[in-house]
Design an enzyme around this catalytic site. Structure first.
Site, PDB file in Angstrom:
ATOM      1  CD  GLN A 212       5.299   4.811   4.257  1.00  0.00           C
ATOM      2  OE1 GLN A 212       5.231   5.993   3.302  1.00  0.00           O
ATOM      3  NE2 GLN A 212       5.696   5.454   5.446  1.00  0.00           N
ATOM      4  CG  ASN A 214       5.526   9.251   4.289  1.00  0.00           C
ATOM      5  OD1 ASN A 214       5.286  10.335   4.840  1.00  0.00           O
ATOM      6  ND2 ASN A 214       6.290   8.453   4.735  1.00  0.00           N
ATOM      7  CE  LYS A 215       5.918   6.289   0.013  1.00  0.00           C
ATOM      8  NZ  LYS A 215       6.981   5.625  -0.590  1.00  0.00           N
ATOM      9  CB  SER A 216      -1.733   8.721  -3.609  1.00  0.00           C
ATOM     10  OG  SER A 216      -0.950   9.232  -4.298  1.00  0.00           O
TER      11      SER A 216
END
Ligand SMILES: *Cc1c(COP(=O)(O)O)cnc(C)c1O
Length: 428
Positions: A212, A214-216
């Site tokens: 998603q 917000n992830k890396s």
């Protein structure tokens, strides 16, 4: 000559005088969304491939689709695991893991009190009982707390590596072995991080990841699951595809071992697969950049008197998503946040998770039906979720604050972070 000297001296004095009241930065510095900042022609080309082939479905179409399968292949390799499954979200991956472990009514799952909603929800959706354990100063599940919560009904330990930092995995794995329990690693916030040289997610029976925004790395939404166990893989794959098991996956495990069952539809689309393939090939570049930036900050403030960082079980393996300081009290942490804001270098409390036992719907033990099995067992009836069940978790989260890192921060940016912390720290 004299005049020139005088002008230079007053300019210096003015600059020195100014430094006390002028913010370190004139415009705010704030971490962004990592993966999206790396979008370029490669993601575009992957998307165009799918569009032009008119084959957006992963299993068949006018042209043989290949993006999701290729993503799974490369993801498994990157995560040092035999099998990888691409799904629609990290939450979906958690549900697939519950199905793979055959978690159900009467079973207990130990998870950290501080984590994302998805972890608790996946246990509830499986009809099992979530048992919340305190965190330690890694911000992750405390192995001692886990040990105290094990009962004959415990089936699974769900560890969550939050904000780029591995939990104390060696101890968790030893406890699991001793009590014959399964381990699920939620690596949603630590995609690309490692522990003692091996990728997170490759230690437990199953590892899950979120892709998603917000992830890396990201395609906006997306998730993945890895395992070395062909049966766990087959159950997970069946759960995300209505209960069936497609030929390419069956071939990967040397032929199906199980029959049709029940499941949802969490299949990844080829558009998502294409973007994630491009992003995955940039994962190490992104992680190395964030780690590098965090290292500059750690190095620049390490000598401050009394400074104490978040507990890092493997400083080389953590992502460096944020540099967090123990400020000993909530009052000092709040003062630090305000002072950093005045310097235009944004600091924050540990974030991206919730303290589960303090959420009203959890304290009320709500579920999806009056007869939902989660809270019907004797333990389920007796269990309490309340702030007084996790005082240590609340305390840790109140007294830590830090600066979130970004892979695109420049040397000047990290120097500003160091400057701001060095300026603010003696005043709080
Ligand atoms: C983001 C996140 C998830 C869920 O991932 P989604 O892709 O948003 O469904 C699960 N666990 C943790 C710890 C997360 O941060």
């Amino acid at each position: 000559m004299h005049r020139r000297k005088f002008v230079a001296a007053t300019a210096l004095a003015a600059a020195a005088g100014q430094a006390a009241d002028t913010p370190v930065r004139s415009t705010p510095l704030k971490a962004g969304y990592w993966g999206t900042q790396y979008y370029d022609e490669t993601e575009k080309a992957e998307l165009l491939d799918v569009l032009e082939a008119r084959s957006p479905f992963r299993w068949y179409g006018p042209q043989p689709p290949k993006k999701v399968l290729q993503f799974e292949k490369e993801f498994a390799t990157r995560m040092a695991s035999k099998y990888a499954l691409g799904v629609t979200s990290g939450t979906a991956a958690l549900q697939c893991a519950m199905a793979a472990f055959e978690i159900g009514p009467g079973d207990e799952v130990i998870l950290p009190a501080w984590t994302w909603h998805s972890c608790f929800n996946a246990v509830i959706l499986a009809g099992a009982l979530p048992v919340c354990a305190e965190i330690d100063e890694t911000f992750n599940i405390d192995p001692d707390a886990v040990e105290r919560l094990i009962t004959p009904q415990t089936k699974l330990i769900m560890v969550v590596h939050l904000q780029g930092n591995p939990c104390h995995l060696d101890r968790i794995l030893a406890i699991a072995k001793q009590h014959n329990l399964r381990v699920l690693e939620d690596c949603a916030q630590s995609v690309g991080a490692s522990y003692k040289g091996r990728p997170l997610g490759s230690f437990g029976d199953i590892g899950i990841y979120s892709l998603q925004m917000n992830k890396s790395i990201t395609a906006g939404e997306g998730g993945a699951l890895v395992t070395n166990d062909p049966i766990l893989f087959e159950r997970a794959a069946r759960f995300q595809d209505l209960g069936g098991f497609r030929a390419p996956h069956a071939e990967a495990v040397g032929g199906a071992h199980l029959g049709w069952t029940f499941g949802a539809n969490y299949r990844m689309s080829e558009f998502t697969g294409g973007v994630l393939l491009a992003q995955l090939r940039k994962l190490d570049r992104i992680c190395n950049a964030v780690r590098h930036n965090a290292k500059q900050v750690y190095a620049g403030i390490r000598d401050l008197p009394g400074i104490k960082f978040r507990d890092l079980p493997d400083p080389a393996g953590e992502l460096g998503s944020g540099v967090f300081l123990d400020l000993q009290t909530k009052a000092r942490a709040d003062k630090f946040l305000a002072a950093m804001k005045a310097e235009n270098v944004l600091a924050s409390k540990p974030g991206g998770s919730v303290i589960l036992p303090t959420l009203p719907h959890i304290m009320e033990k709500k579920s999806l039906h009056p007869n939902w099995p989660s809270f019907q067992s004797p333990r389920g009836k007796a269990i309490r979720y309340a702030p007084d069940t996790c005082p240590r978790t609340i305390d840790i989260l109140q007294r830590y604050a830090g600066v979130l890192m970004d892979p695109k921060f420049t040397a000047a940016d990290t120097a500003d972070i160091v400057k701001a912390i060095r300026k603010v720290y003696p005043t709080i």
